[in-house]
Design a protein around this motif. Structure first.
Motif, PDB file in Angstrom:
ATOM      1  N   GLY A 113      45.097  39.009  35.444  1.00  0.00           N
ATOM      2  CA  GLY A 113      43.505  39.003  35.426  1.00  0.00           C
ATOM      3  C   GLY A 113      42.799  40.222  34.687  1.00  0.00           C
ATOM      4  N   THR A 114      43.678  41.347  34.571  1.00  0.00           N
ATOM      5  CA  THR A 114      43.126  42.422  33.793  1.00  0.00           C
ATOM      6  C   THR A 114      42.542  42.374  32.675  1.00  0.00           C
ATOM      7  N   ALA A 115      43.353  41.676  31.748  1.00  0.00           N
ATOM      8  CA  ALA A 115      43.154  41.232  30.558  1.00  0.00           C
ATOM      9  C   ALA A 115      42.140  40.307  30.399  1.00  0.00           C
TER      10      ALA A 115
ATOM     11  N   THR B 293      37.635  49.069  45.206  1.00  0.00           N
ATOM     12  CA  THR B 293      38.104  47.755  44.627  1.00  0.00           C
ATOM     13  C   THR B 293      39.406  48.149  44.110  1.00  0.00           C
ATOM     14  N   PHE B 294      40.223  47.350  43.459  1.00  0.00           N
ATOM     15  CA  PHE B 294      41.559  47.596  43.077  1.00  0.00           C
ATOM     16  C   PHE B 294      41.264  48.179  41.735  1.00  0.00           C
ATOM     17  N   VAL B 295      42.126  49.141  41.177  1.00  0.00           N
ATOM     18  CA  VAL B 295      42.015  49.881  39.976  1.00  0.00           C
ATOM     19  C   VAL B 295      41.674  49.151  38.860  1.00  0.00           C
ATOM     20  N   ALA B 296      42.160  47.725  38.631  1.00  0.00           N
ATOM     21  CA  ALA B 296      41.774  47.150  37.597  1.00  0.00           C
ATOM     22  C   ALA B 296      40.527  46.879  37.205  1.00  0.00           C
ATOM     23  N   THR B 297      39.658  46.760  37.987  1.00  0.00           N
ATOM     24  CA  THR B 297      38.061  46.725  37.689  1.00  0.00           C
ATOM     25  C   THR B 297      37.707  47.690  36.860  1.00  0.00           C
ATOM     26  N   ALA B 298      37.884  49.004  37.439  1.00  0.00           N
ATOM     27  CA  ALA B 298      37.477  50.169  36.562  1.00  0.00           C
ATOM     28  C   ALA B 298      38.407  50.413  35.178  1.00  0.00           C
TER      29      ALA B 298
ATOM     30  N   PRO C 281      30.476  42.786  40.348  1.00  0.00           N
ATOM     31  CA  PRO C 281      30.823  42.656  41.714  1.00  0.00           C
ATOM     32  C   PRO C 281      32.163  42.295  42.013  1.00  0.00           C
ATOM     33  N   MET C 282      32.760  42.797  43.130  1.00  0.00           N
ATOM     34  CA  MET C 282      34.115  42.153  43.356  1.00  0.00           C
ATOM     35  C   MET C 282      34.327  41.657  44.801  1.00  0.00           C
ATOM     36  N   HIS C 283      34.668  40.526  44.948  1.00  0.00           N
ATOM     37  CA  HIS C 283      34.857  39.821  46.119  1.00  0.00           C
ATOM     38  C   HIS C 283      35.959  40.292  47.186  1.00  0.00           C
TER      39      HIS C 283
ATOM     40  N   GLU D  70      31.934  38.671  37.231  1.00  0.00           N
ATOM     41  CA  GLU D  70      32.305  38.720  38.751  1.00  0.00           C
ATOM     42  C   GLU D  70      33.918  38.958  38.571  1.00  0.00           C
ATOM     43  N   ASP D  71      34.121  39.786  39.281  1.00  0.00           N
ATOM     44  CA  ASP D  71      35.762  39.972  39.557  1.00  0.00           C
ATOM     45  C   ASP D  71      36.156  39.165  40.730  1.00  0.00           C
ATOM     46  N   ALA D  72      36.545  37.962  40.703  1.00  0.00           N
ATOM     47  CA  ALA D  72      36.962  37.075  41.554  1.00  0.00           C
ATOM     48  C   ALA D  72      38.344  36.888  41.528  1.00  0.00           C
ATOM     49  N   ALA D  73      39.032  37.923  41.141  1.00  0.00           N
ATOM     50  CA  ALA D  73      40.238  38.057  41.347  1.00  0.00           C
ATOM     51  C   ALA D  73      41.411  37.554  42.550  1.00  0.00           C
ATOM     52  N   GLU D  74      40.422  38.135  43.529  1.00  0.00           N
ATOM     53  CA  GLU D  74      40.998  37.986  45.203  1.00  0.00           C
ATOM     54  C   GLU D  74      40.511  36.757  45.716  1.00  0.00           C
ATOM     55  N   SER D  75      39.529  35.895  45.041  1.00  0.00           N
ATOM     56  CA  SER D  75      38.658  35.108  45.830  1.00  0.00           C
ATOM     57  C   SER D  75      38.707  33.729  45.236  1.00  0.00           C
TER      58      SER D  75
ATOM     59  N   LEU E 235      39.681  35.548  37.573  1.00  0.00           N
ATOM     60  CA  LEU E 235      40.432  35.123  38.354  1.00  0.00           C
ATOM     61  C   LEU E 235      41.927  35.812  38.110  1.00  0.00           C
ATOM     62  N   SER E 236      42.665  36.048  39.171  1.00  0.00           N
ATOM     63  CA  SER E 236      43.971  36.211  39.129  1.00  0.00           C
ATOM     64  C   SER E 236      45.050  35.483  39.609  1.00  0.00           C
ATOM     65  N   PHE E 237      46.175  35.502  39.093  1.00  0.00           N
ATOM     66  CA  PHE E 237      47.176  34.527  39.675  1.00  0.00           C
ATOM     67  C   PHE E 237      48.485  35.399  39.592  1.00  0.00           C
TER      68      PHE E 237
ATOM     69  N   ASN F 218      50.885  38.608  44.352  1.00  0.00           N
ATOM     70  CA  ASN F 218      50.469  38.732  45.436  1.00  0.00           C
ATOM     71  C   ASN F 218      49.162  38.037  45.783  1.00  0.00           C
ATOM     72  N   LYS F 219      48.624  37.233  44.912  1.00  0.00           N
ATOM     73  CA  LYS F 219      47.367  36.457  45.290  1.00  0.00           C
ATOM     74  C   LYS F 219      47.601  35.226  46.008  1.00  0.00           C
ATOM     75  N   THR F 220      46.306  34.575  46.107  1.00  0.00           N
ATOM     76  CA  THR F 220      46.362  33.222  47.130  1.00  0.00           C
ATOM     77  C   THR F 220      47.203  32.261  46.501  1.00  0.00           C
TER      78      THR F 220
ATOM     79  N   GLY G  20      52.484  35.889  36.918  1.00  0.00           N
ATOM     80  CA  GLY G  20      51.257  36.750  36.305  1.00  0.00           C
ATOM     81  C   GLY G  20      50.320  35.815  35.607  1.00  0.00           C
ATOM     82  N   GLY G  21      49.167  36.124  35.648  1.00  0.00           N
ATOM     83  CA  GLY G  21      48.319  35.134  35.100  1.00  0.00           C
ATOM     84  C   GLY G  21      46.830  35.340  35.396  1.00  0.00           C
ATOM     85  N   GLY G  22      46.111  35.022  34.564  1.00  0.00           N
ATOM     86  CA  GLY G  22      44.504  35.231  34.869  1.00  0.00           C
ATOM     87  C   GLY G  22      43.733  34.030  34.440  1.00  0.00           C
TER      88      GLY G  22
HETATM   89  C1  LIG Z   1      44.560  41.509  41.404  1.00  0.00           C
HETATM   90  C2  LIG Z   1      43.443  41.954  40.791  1.00  0.00           C
HETATM   91  C3  LIG Z   1      43.080  42.101  39.506  1.00  0.00           C
HETATM   92  C4  LIG Z   1      43.969  42.095  38.445  1.00  0.00           C
HETATM   93  O1  LIG Z   1      44.753  41.069  38.333  1.00  0.00           O
HETATM   94  P1  LIG Z   1      46.108  41.180  37.475  1.00  0.00           P
HETATM   95  O2  LIG Z   1      46.274  39.649  37.287  1.00  0.00           O
HETATM   96  O3  LIG Z   1      47.208  41.829  38.488  1.00  0.00           O
HETATM   97  O4  LIG Z   1      45.932  41.862  36.345  1.00  0.00           O
HETATM   98  C5  LIG Z   1      41.626  42.690  39.061  1.00  0.00           C
HETATM   99  N1  LIG Z   1      40.959  42.982  40.167  1.00  0.00           N
HETATM  100  C6  LIG Z   1      41.226  43.075  41.420  1.00  0.00           C
HETATM  101  C7  LIG Z   1      40.104  43.077  42.341  1.00  0.00           C
HETATM  102  C8  LIG Z   1      42.264  42.460  41.746  1.00  0.00           C
HETATM  103  O5  LIG Z   1      42.528  42.600  43.103  1.00  0.00           O
END
Ligand SMILES: *Cc1c(COP(=O)(O)O)cnc(C)c1O
Length: 380
Positions: free
Chosen positions: A72-74, A97-102, A158-160, A184-189, A208-210, A213-215, A220-222
């Protein structure tokens, strides 16, 4: 004081073993698809599962296109680039937010500006944003510029949080007014909706992130999701080493990235997506059970989906009375083998982002001191 909660959680998961915060659920279909990918020998950078997952994901979310990536970060890094973020620009996001956003902003050599969140969504606050823009921004040509730094405000993210949708309607109105693209950072949503529309489909692009720990997860994936065909084509090109289509020649027409999702992961992703509705229903059941449990309790509030929204309840959360109680709850539950976690440190407090410009972050600080995440896996 926390004994009833511990009993409730142990009863729900029916175990006296360690209970993690969020673990994936795999079934026979997951094994089947992964084995099929192995048997096909297409485990790596190309394969039918990649194409299929991109089609199925776009169809599920009701968007034109999905481009899947290694994480998801990529995906966020590339989506920001394609939204027009360039070196020296600024990007508005939330400190909670999670550090990946910044980090994804920093990878584009841009700097984040941190704007407060709403207490009832945990996401970017339109009122705080409007106030910030009115006081600090000016339109020059077609872009918005920061009057203090002189830099261009090139995007907003914005991050959900935990799957709870932000106030996207108001945020999009502001973004349009100031001509600032929304990613939109919809990684969690995944699966969360505002009315009937999926999170991640409101802006120019969504991510999105896969992760595990995600839903739903494929290890690993995005994904980058969008209704803009040209942006999707660019995303595919840039995440697959920018190779020009040719039967045998290796021609690359820009500095691309090797950010594609391997076919092996895409196989698992296809299987997980087929189970998403079932997983969402089970997560909803758990959230309802927590809600009923906490409605009888006066020492904290269960965090419910915002009005008019459907949350995927990725991570269930409570808001305690104060920091001391938060720490007591964290200690008692973790000591008894039930994993609970505070929310992330605010981005604006981290060493690498503490010099970045920020608004008044009173809600983010208030929430930071009080939020505790509870075990949120679906039962097997
Ligand atoms: C999990 C997450 C990401 C990034 O996802 P990765 O797939 O772990 O790189 C980005 N933003 C938020 C808010 C996340 O929770």
């Amino acid at each position: 004081m926390y004994k009833d909660l511990i009993t409730f959680i142990r009863d729900w998961y029916q175990t006296d073993q360690f209970i993690p915060l969020h673990e994936p659920r795999f079934k026979e279909i997951d094994r089947e698809y992964v084995l099929d990918a192995i048997d096909s020998t297409f485990v790596s950078s190309v394969g039918e599962y990649v194409n299929r997952f991109e089609r199925d994901l776009a169809a599920y979310l009701g968007v034109k296109r999905a481009v899947v990536t290694v994480n998801g970060t990529a995906a966020l890094q590339v989506a920001l680039n394609l939204a027009g973020v360039k070196a020296g620009d600024e990007v508005i996001t939330q400190p909670l937010t999670f550090v990946a956003t910044a980090n994804a902003i920093a990878y584009n050599n841009a700097s984040p500006i941190f704007i407060d969140v709403n207490r009832d969504t945990l996401g970017l606050c339109p009122d705080a944003l409007e106030q910030f823009l009115d006081q600090n921004a000016e339109k020059r040509g077609t872009s918005a510029f920061n009057k203090t730094t002189g830099k261009r405000i090139a995007a907003m993210v914005p991050m959900h949080t935990f799957g709870h949708p932000c106030k996207m309607g108001q945020l999009i109105d502001l973004a349009d007014q100031w001509n600032i693209p929304v990613v939109e950072d919809a990684a969690e949503s995944i699966g969360s909706k505002i009315l009937t529309r999926h999170c991640g489909t409101f802006g120019k692009a969504g991510v999105l992130s896969f992760n595990g720990n995600k839903t739903i997860t494929c290890g690993g994936g995005g994904a980058i999701i969008t209704n803009d065909d040209a942006l999707a084509d660019r995303a595919k090109h840039l995440t697959t080493t920018a190779k020009v289509n040719h039967p045998w020649e290796y021609v690359h027409d820009e500095v691309g990235y090797n950010y594609r999702m391997p076919n092996l992961n895409a196989a698992l992703a296809c299987a997980q997506l087929e189970q998403l509705d079932g997983i969402l229903a089970d997560k909803c059941m758990l959230a309802n059970a927590y809600n009923a449990f906490f409605s009888e309790i006066d020492w904290c509030d269960f965090f419910k989906e915002p009005d008019g929204c459907t949350s995927n309840y990725w991570l269930n959360a409570v808001i305690t009375l104060d920091k001391k109680q938060r720490d007591d709850l964290l200690k008692t539950t973790n000591d008894s083998g039930i994993m609970t976690r505070p929310i992330w440190q605010l981005m604006s407090d981290l060493e690498m982002y503490k010099e970045c410009q920020k608004g008044d972050l009173k809600n983010a600080r208030w929430l930071h001191d009080r939020i505790v995440n509870l075990p949120s896996s679906v039962r097997v």
